[in-house]
Design a protein around this motif. Structure first.
Motif, PDB file in Angstrom:
ATOM      1  N   GLY A  40     -32.123  14.017  61.498  1.00 18.45           N
ATOM      2  CA  GLY A  40     -32.219  14.449  62.883  1.00 18.45           C
ATOM      3  C   GLY A  40     -30.955  15.010  63.500  1.00 18.45           C
ATOM      4  O   GLY A  40     -31.001  15.477  64.631  1.00 18.45           O
ATOM      5  N   ASN A  41     -29.807  14.966  62.790  1.00 15.69           N
ATOM      6  CA  ASN A  41     -28.592  15.489  63.382  1.00 15.69           C
ATOM      7  C   ASN A  41     -27.608  15.909  62.296  1.00 15.69           C
ATOM      8  O   ASN A  41     -27.039  15.077  61.599  1.00 15.69           O
ATOM      9  CB  ASN A  41     -27.960  14.433  64.299  1.00 15.69           C
ATOM     10  CG  ASN A  41     -26.818  14.992  65.111  1.00 15.69           C
ATOM     11  OD1 ASN A  41     -25.787  15.330  64.561  1.00 15.69           O
ATOM     12  ND2 ASN A  41     -27.015  15.104  66.412  1.00 15.69           N
ATOM     13  N   TRP A  42     -27.381  17.191  62.195  1.00 16.38           N
ATOM     14  CA  TRP A  42     -26.496  17.729  61.169  1.00 16.38           C
ATOM     15  C   TRP A  42     -25.053  17.314  61.407  1.00 16.38           C
ATOM     16  O   TRP A  42     -24.291  17.101  60.459  1.00 16.38           O
ATOM     17  CB  TRP A  42     -26.603  19.248  61.106  1.00 16.38           C
ATOM     18  CG  TRP A  42     -26.204  19.938  62.378  1.00 16.38           C
ATOM     19  CD1 TRP A  42     -27.020  20.262  63.432  1.00 16.38           C
ATOM     20  CD2 TRP A  42     -24.888  20.361  62.753  1.00 16.38           C
ATOM     21  NE1 TRP A  42     -26.292  20.853  64.431  1.00 16.38           N
ATOM     22  CE2 TRP A  42     -24.982  20.936  64.042  1.00 16.38           C
ATOM     23  CE3 TRP A  42     -23.649  20.307  62.127  1.00 16.38           C
ATOM     24  CZ2 TRP A  42     -23.883  21.460  64.713  1.00 16.38           C
ATOM     25  CZ3 TRP A  42     -22.556  20.831  62.792  1.00 16.38           C
ATOM     26  CH2 TRP A  42     -22.672  21.402  64.072  1.00 16.38           C
ATOM     27  N   ARG A  43     -24.652  17.194  62.660  1.00 17.56           N
ATOM     28  CA  ARG A  43     -23.254  16.874  62.935  1.00 17.56           C
ATOM     29  C   ARG A  43     -22.896  15.470  62.467  1.00 17.56           C
ATOM     30  O   ARG A  43     -21.812  15.247  61.915  1.00 17.56           O
ATOM     31  CB  ARG A  43     -22.971  17.020  64.419  1.00 17.56           C
ATOM     32  CG  ARG A  43     -21.513  16.779  64.714  1.00 17.56           C
ATOM     33  CD  ARG A  43     -21.087  17.372  65.985  1.00 17.56           C
ATOM     34  NE  ARG A  43     -19.663  17.075  66.143  1.00 17.56           N
ATOM     35  CZ  ARG A  43     -19.026  17.202  67.262  1.00 17.56           C
ATOM     36  NH1 ARG A  43     -19.651  17.630  68.319  1.00 17.56           N
ATOM     37  NH2 ARG A  43     -17.744  16.906  67.325  1.00 17.56           N
ATOM     38  N   LEU A  44     -23.792  14.505  62.685  1.00 14.51           N
ATOM     39  CA  LEU A  44     -23.539  13.150  62.197  1.00 14.51           C
ATOM     40  C   LEU A  44     -23.348  13.165  60.689  1.00 14.51           C
ATOM     41  O   LEU A  44     -22.413  12.556  60.169  1.00 14.51           O
ATOM     42  CB  LEU A  44     -24.711  12.222  62.540  1.00 14.51           C
ATOM     43  CG  LEU A  44     -24.854  11.754  63.969  1.00 14.51           C
ATOM     44  CD1 LEU A  44     -26.128  10.933  64.129  1.00 14.51           C
ATOM     45  CD2 LEU A  44     -23.643  10.967  64.400  1.00 14.51           C
ATOM     46  N   ARG A  45     -24.262  13.844  59.997  1.00  7.60           N
ATOM     47  CA  ARG A  45     -24.181  13.906  58.534  1.00  7.60           C
ATOM     48  C   ARG A  45     -22.854  14.512  58.094  1.00  7.60           C
ATOM     49  O   ARG A  45     -22.170  13.977  57.227  1.00  7.60           O
ATOM     50  CB  ARG A  45     -25.348  14.733  57.981  1.00  7.60           C
ATOM     51  CG  ARG A  45     -25.248  14.925  56.480  1.00  7.60           C
ATOM     52  CD  ARG A  45     -26.343  15.784  55.955  1.00  7.60           C
ATOM     53  NE  ARG A  45     -27.550  14.974  55.890  1.00  7.60           N
ATOM     54  CZ  ARG A  45     -28.765  15.477  55.813  1.00  7.60           C
ATOM     55  NH1 ARG A  45     -28.953  16.758  55.801  1.00  7.60           N
ATOM     56  NH2 ARG A  45     -29.803  14.678  55.742  1.00  7.60           N
ATOM     57  N   GLU A  46     -22.474  15.621  58.691  1.00  8.67           N
ATOM     58  CA  GLU A  46     -21.238  16.281  58.290  1.00  8.67           C
ATOM     59  C   GLU A  46     -20.007  15.419  58.568  1.00  8.67           C
ATOM     60  O   GLU A  46     -19.089  15.365  57.749  1.00  8.67           O
ATOM     61  CB  GLU A  46     -21.100  17.637  58.984  1.00  8.67           C
ATOM     62  CG  GLU A  46     -22.008  18.684  58.407  1.00  8.67           C
ATOM     63  CD  GLU A  46     -21.746  20.071  58.975  1.00  8.67           C
ATOM     64  OE1 GLU A  46     -20.724  20.284  59.666  1.00  8.67           O
ATOM     65  OE2 GLU A  46     -22.579  20.956  58.711  1.00  8.67           O
ATOM     66  N   GLU A  47     -19.974  14.760  59.717  1.00 12.21           N
ATOM     67  CA  GLU A  47     -18.816  13.924  60.043  1.00 12.21           C
ATOM     68  C   GLU A  47     -18.674  12.771  59.046  1.00 12.21           C
ATOM     69  O   GLU A  47     -17.570  12.440  58.629  1.00 12.21           O
ATOM     70  CB  GLU A  47     -18.908  13.406  61.478  1.00 12.21           C
ATOM     71  CG  GLU A  47     -18.713  14.486  62.525  1.00 12.21           C
ATOM     72  CD  GLU A  47     -17.391  15.234  62.401  1.00 12.21           C
ATOM     73  OE1 GLU A  47     -16.340  14.578  62.213  1.00 12.21           O
ATOM     74  OE2 GLU A  47     -17.407  16.473  62.487  1.00 12.21           O
ATOM     75  N   VAL A  48     -19.794  12.171  58.668  1.00 11.42           N
ATOM     76  CA  VAL A  48     -19.736  11.095  57.675  1.00 11.42           C
ATOM     77  C   VAL A  48     -19.280  11.648  56.329  1.00 11.42           C
ATOM     78  O   VAL A  48     -18.403  11.067  55.673  1.00 11.42           O
ATOM     79  CB  VAL A  48     -21.098  10.367  57.560  1.00 11.42           C
ATOM     80  CG1 VAL A  48     -21.115   9.436  56.351  1.00 11.42           C
ATOM     81  CG2 VAL A  48     -21.385   9.589  58.834  1.00 11.42           C
TER      82      VAL A  48
END
Length: 144
Positions: A43-51
């Motif tokens: 549901g959120n690309w930014r969360l995935r990328e930050e992790v």
């Protein structure tokens, strides 16, 4: 600390704040199940990328976390930028894997790399795959 302190992932601003605080204080190792949940969350690309950008900092990544990052690299349904970041994360994670797990996990990475190299890839993604291959083939890694 809870293994998954992130709460509702739909509230991504709060999740990012918690994540950044944990990453900056070196406590990501304590919440790997929560990181896996974020990486699985579509549901959120930014969360995935930050992790993905910070998991390489974990000094003792779990096998489950490593395999989740590997599955992102392998997933043709995930956009290439995230897959490139996943490849870079795996390079960093391989340096911190316990020696007992290294052989099994590096073999899994090698199999995936062979599969990815059998089909044409966009140049920037192919370069990320080659960097990962070079990391596994490096003599210092083989001594692990």
């Amino acid at each position: 600390m809870k293994q998954d302190p992130f709460g509702n992932l739909m509230d991504w601003g709060t999740v990012l704040d918690i994540f950044e605080e944990l990453a900056d204080s070196g406590k990501l190792v304590e919440c790997q199940p929560g990181l896996i949940r974020i990486l699985r969350f579509k549901g959120n690309w930014r969360l995935r990328e930050e992790v993905l950008k910070r998991v390489g900092e974990i000094q003792a990544p779990s096998e489950d976390l490593f395999r989740q990052v590997l599955s992102i690299l392998a997933d043709d349904n995930i956009y290439y930028d995230a897959r490139v970041i996943a490849g870079d994360a795996l390079c960093a994670m391989l340096k911190n894997i316990h020696a007992a797990s290294y052989e099994e996990l590096s073999t899994a990475v090698k199999k995936l790399i062979e599969k990815l190299m059998q089909t044409p890839q966009p140049p920037f993604f192919g370069e990320a795959v080659e960097r990962l291959y070079d990391e596994i083939a490096a003599p210092s890694m083989l001594e692990n």
